[in-house]
Every structure is written in structure tokens, then in C-alpha cells.
Design an enzyme around this catalytic site. Structure first.
Site, PDB file in Angstrom:
ATOM      1  N   CYS A 118       0.770  -1.295   0.091  1.00  0.00           N
ATOM      2  CA  CYS A 118      -0.126  -0.085   0.092  1.00  0.00           C
ATOM      3  C   CYS A 118       0.959   1.148  -0.217  1.00  0.00           C
ATOM      4  O   CYS A 118       0.411   2.404  -0.089  1.00  0.00           O
ATOM      5  CB  CYS A 118      -0.966   0.148   1.225  1.00  0.00           C
TER       6      CYS A 118
ATOM      7  N   CYS B 126     -12.859   0.830   8.621  1.00  0.00           N
ATOM      8  CA  CYS B 126     -12.358   0.312   7.457  1.00  0.00           C
ATOM      9  C   CYS B 126     -12.169   1.315   6.308  1.00  0.00           C
ATOM     10  O   CYS B 126     -13.166   1.875   5.909  1.00  0.00           O
ATOM     11  CB  CYS B 126     -12.640  -1.086   7.025  1.00  0.00           C
TER      12      CYS B 126
ATOM     13  N   LYS C 154     -10.037   6.532   4.397  1.00  0.00           N
ATOM     14  CA  LYS C 154     -11.380   6.091   5.056  1.00  0.00           C
ATOM     15  C   LYS C 154     -12.400   6.573   4.199  1.00  0.00           C
ATOM     16  O   LYS C 154     -13.350   5.779   3.653  1.00  0.00           O
ATOM     17  CB  LYS C 154     -11.394   6.525   6.292  1.00  0.00           C
TER      18      LYS C 154
ATOM     19  N   HIS D  59      -9.272   3.950  -1.257  1.00  0.00           N
ATOM     20  CA  HIS D  59      -7.756   3.544  -0.907  1.00  0.00           C
ATOM     21  C   HIS D  59      -7.439   2.557  -2.032  1.00  0.00           C
ATOM     22  O   HIS D  59      -7.488   1.239  -2.006  1.00  0.00           O
ATOM     23  CB  HIS D  59      -7.640   2.898   0.508  1.00  0.00           C
TER      24      HIS D  59
END
Ligand code: COA
Length: 382
Positions: free
Chosen positions: A83, A204, A326, A330
Site C-alpha cells: 500500500c 475500514c 477512509k 484507498h
């Protein structure tokens, strides 16, 4: 080393983008950045991408995207650090320009996640296969362990976690490129479905598609492309053990602390000089641990920082004004570049309703996996 500047940016909206393929996303973001700089050629292309091979079956992205952008022949490569791929690609381009290897470098972070059916398994390839994933754990589970450890060590509560989501959704609602442009309440967060105890759905980051691009050149050439360049003051990259079980302690992210220390040293500054920050909130607990590791909030005190407004727009150190991972979304390989774009816009006073008044220095922190890698950049208004 030469001083390096970002002179232009381009970004797709983040979200479930069914109409666009991986290459479409790259081209859209890159062409916007090139158009803004009024140029169509660069010396080097760096692609930040975590897993094109697994998400859409496409590897070898450097030459593919160079070709799609009409730049065949250019130096091009993909940079991967899970990431943190986008932030690490930015660092590679920074080094390319600083060293004098190239005069212009385009960085494109991109990921197309929603076409895959086994996203959680693909993401988990960035955790320790033999010691973690083999036993059944995935990223929500790993971050849930970190959350429990932080709760035990510092008294952080589920409500504290929820305030991070409330803050980031509120800020993301002001961002036209964000995946979720709606505010949520603490009650909504705390009653959303449990994903991995204590992390709920609204703690998440989502599964997203998107791309972000920035153009770099030596600072002394920047006025050729823009009258408002932003200088990259520093870049720090660091690592930690892949497996959580091998960490010094679970409630701290040492790679983040190490990458920040390197960046602060290079910039000749400390956390007290930062006026706005984009940090890696892939789960609410990650923002809490990251702001502590970056020194933006005292160790053990970040649990309450979102609730009290300390890290909110208008607070002492606004964190994730873009909405963060959030709310903004992402698309893993794009995230680190999108973070840099938020700071670029903040320092150019182009952030609209999200603007942090008078911001001159900003920071980005982009993390790989459960904290095995972290890259920090510090930027300055010129
Ligand atoms: N935040 C807010 N809303 C979310 C969301 C999130 N993270 N994820 C999904 N939603 C919404 C969807 O938009 C959908 O809304 P709708 O019913 O109004 O259309 C609804 O919740 C259900 O979506 P769905 O895709 O079925 O959710 P899911 O249960 O399959 O996935 C998660 C939810 C949290 C498991 C998934 O987003 C996830 O895995 N996130 C973590 C990604 C990750 O690990 N990234 C790397 C970090 S290291």
C-alpha cells in the site's frame, strides 16, 4: 543533490469505477498532470502499483503506460511496496531528479481493485505468508490486533476509533474526488457491522479504483511549468519486521517512526513545524498509531485527538483533510501519490473548503502492509 519540486498534478475520482480499466485510469490522471504543466513528454515515468498482476492480470506496467501515454522510448518502471507503492514511487522519482539522472519525472500511482473477486486475499499477499496468512489472518485481523494492543496499553476506546472515521468522513465530504462524500455519526460507526473485533465496517478504508499523478523537475526549472511549485524538502523510507509477532510491541509502528526521523533530519525540522498532514488511515487505529509515531500527537494520547478536534480541520494539526483513505478511498497503489496531491493543493491554497489557512509546510506518510514499510515526505510552499 538538487532541490526538487512538484509542478503539476492530476487525479481521477476515487471509487468503484466500472467504466475504466487500469490503463484508462493511468492515462486520465497522467494526461491531466501533463496538461496542467503544458507539456507532453518526460524523461522518466515511475508507476506506483501494488498488484496489477493479481487484481487485473496485468504486469509490466512501466512500458505499457509509457506506450499508452504516447511516450514509448522513455525510461519507465513500476515501484512496489504494497500500500506504500505510490509514496515509494514518488521517492524514486525524487531521487531521479535530485541526482541529475533526469530533468522531468512523472509519477503515476494506480490500482484497479473492484474487478477482482478475491480482494482480501490479494491484499493479504503483503503480509507474512508463512507466519500470518497461512494461519488464516488478513489485514482487518492484523489491524484489529494492533487496535486491541493500543486499547490495552493506553486506554483507547472503540469510541475513540469511531471519532477518527467521523472526522475523516466529515473532511471527505468536502472533497469532490472522494469515494464517500457523506458524513457519519459516532453512533452509525459504532453500530456498523463488525469486520474484525474491534474494527467495524466504518473503521475500514474501502476497496477502490483510482489513479493520481504528479510531475517533478528540478526546483530551479519549475517556473517553466507553473508559477506555484511546491518543493519536496525531504523523503524518508524505513522498514520493520513483516510479522506482527516479531515486533518490539504491537501498539507502536516503528517503521513510521524511523521513516519520520529520517525525513525530519533531512528537512532540518520536527513535527512541531508541520501544519497539515496526510497519514495512512487504512483502518481507524492506523491513523491513531501513525500520528503518534510521527510525533504529531504525544504517544498514547492520539486516541482522543480526533474527538477533541486536535487533528481535525481547524485544529492544531489537521490530519487527512482529503478525507483520508477512509472516506476518499484507498486504491492501494494510488494512495501515496494522492496524499502528495492533497498537500500540493493545500500549499498552493487550492484546497477550497478543506483549506488549512496559511499552510506552508506539510507532510505525507504512506504505509505498506501492517507497518512493515513506511515512507514520509515533507513539502514546502515556495
Ligand atoms: N466504509 C464505508 N462504507 C463501505 C465500506 C467502507 N470501508 N466498504 C463498503 N462500504 C459500503 C458499500 O458502499 C456498500 O454500500 P451500499 O450497500 O449502500 O452500496 C456496503 O458498504 C456494502 O459493501 P460491500 O462491498 O458488500 O462491503 P464488504 O463487506 O464486501 O467490504 C470491507 C467491506 C470493510 C470488508 C472492505 O471494504 C475491506 O476489505 N476494506 C479494507 C480494505 C483493506 O484491507 N485495504 C488495505 C489496507 S492495509
Amino acid at each position: 543533490m538538487r532541490d526538487v519540486a512538484i509542478v503539476a498534478a492530476g487525479m481521477t475520482p476515487f471509487g468503484e469505477l466500472w467504466h475504466a480499466s487500469l490503463r484508462d485510469l493511468c492515462v486520465e490522471a497522467a494526461m491531466e498532470a501533463l496538461k496542467n504543466a503544458k507539456t507532453d513528454q518526460v524523461d522518466a515515468l515511475f508507476v506506483g502499483n501494488m498488484s496489477g498482476g493479481q487484481f487485473v492480470g496485468q504486469e509490466h506496467l512501466g512500458p505499457l503506460f509509457a506506450d499508452q501515454l504516447g511516450m514509448s522510448g522513455v525510461a519507465a518502471m513500476r515501484v512496489e511496496s504494497a500500500c506504500a507503492s505510490g509514496g515509494t514511487a514518488l521517492r524514486a522519482a525524487f531521487a531521479e531528479i535530485a541526482s541529475g539522472l533526469s530533468e522531468t519525472a512523472l509519477v503515476v500511482g494506480v490500482e484497479k481493485m473492484t474487478d477482482a473477486t478475491d480482494v482480501t486475499e490479494i491484499l493479504a499477499t503483503a503480509a507474512d505468508q508463512e507466519n500470518e496468512v497461512y494461519h488464516g489472518i488478513t489485514f482487518p485481523g492484523l489491524y484489529a490486533l494492533i487496535a486491541r494492543a493500543h486499547m490495552q496499553a493506553y486506554g483507547t476506546t472503540e469510541e475513540d476509533l469511531s471519532w477518527v472515521s467521523v472526522k475523516n468522513h466529515k473532511q471527505g465530504a468536502l472533497n469532490p474526488k472522494a469515494q464517500f462524500r457523506r458524513e457519519v455519526t459516532v453512533e452509525e460507526v459504532m453500530s456498523s457491522s463488525m469486520v474484525s473485533d474491534p474494527l467495524r465496517l466504518l473503521h475500514c478504508s474501502p476497496v477502490s479504483d483510482g489513479a493520481a499523478a504528479v510531475l517533478l523537475c528540478p526546483l530551479k526549472e519549475a517556473k517553466k511549468y507553473t508559477d506555484r511549485p511546491v518543493k519536496i524538502l525531504a523523503s524518508g523510507l524505513a522498514t520493520d519486521s513483516m510479522a506482527l509477532a516479531d515486533r518490539r510491541e504491537l501498539a507502536s509502528l516503528d517503521a513510521v517512526e524511523r521513516s519520520a526521523r529520517k525525513a525530519y533530519k533531512m528537512a532540518g525540522m520536527g513535527p512541531q513545524n508541520m501544519q497539515v498532514a496526510e497519514v495512512h488511515d487504512c483502518f481507524a487505529i492506523a491513523e491513531i498509531c501513525c500520528v503518534e509515531a510521527l510525533g504529531l500527537v504525544e504517544k498514547g494520547k492520539a486516541g482522543s485527538a480526533a474527538r477533541t478536534g486536535y487533528t481535525a480541520l481547524g485544529g492544531c494539526i489537521p490530519v487527512n483533510t482529503s478525507g483520508g483513505l477512509k472516506s476518499k478511498g484507498h486504491p492501494v497503489g494510488a494512495t501515496g501519490v494522492a496524499q502528495a496531491i492533497e498537500i500540493f493543493e493545500q500549499l498552493r491554497e487550492e484546497a477550497g473548503e478543506r483549506q488549512v489557512e496559511g499552510a506552508r509546510i506539510g507532510l505525507t506518510q504512506n504505509m505498506g502492509g501492517s507497518g512493515a514499510s513506511s515512507v514520509v515526505h515533507i513539502f514546502q510552499k515556495v
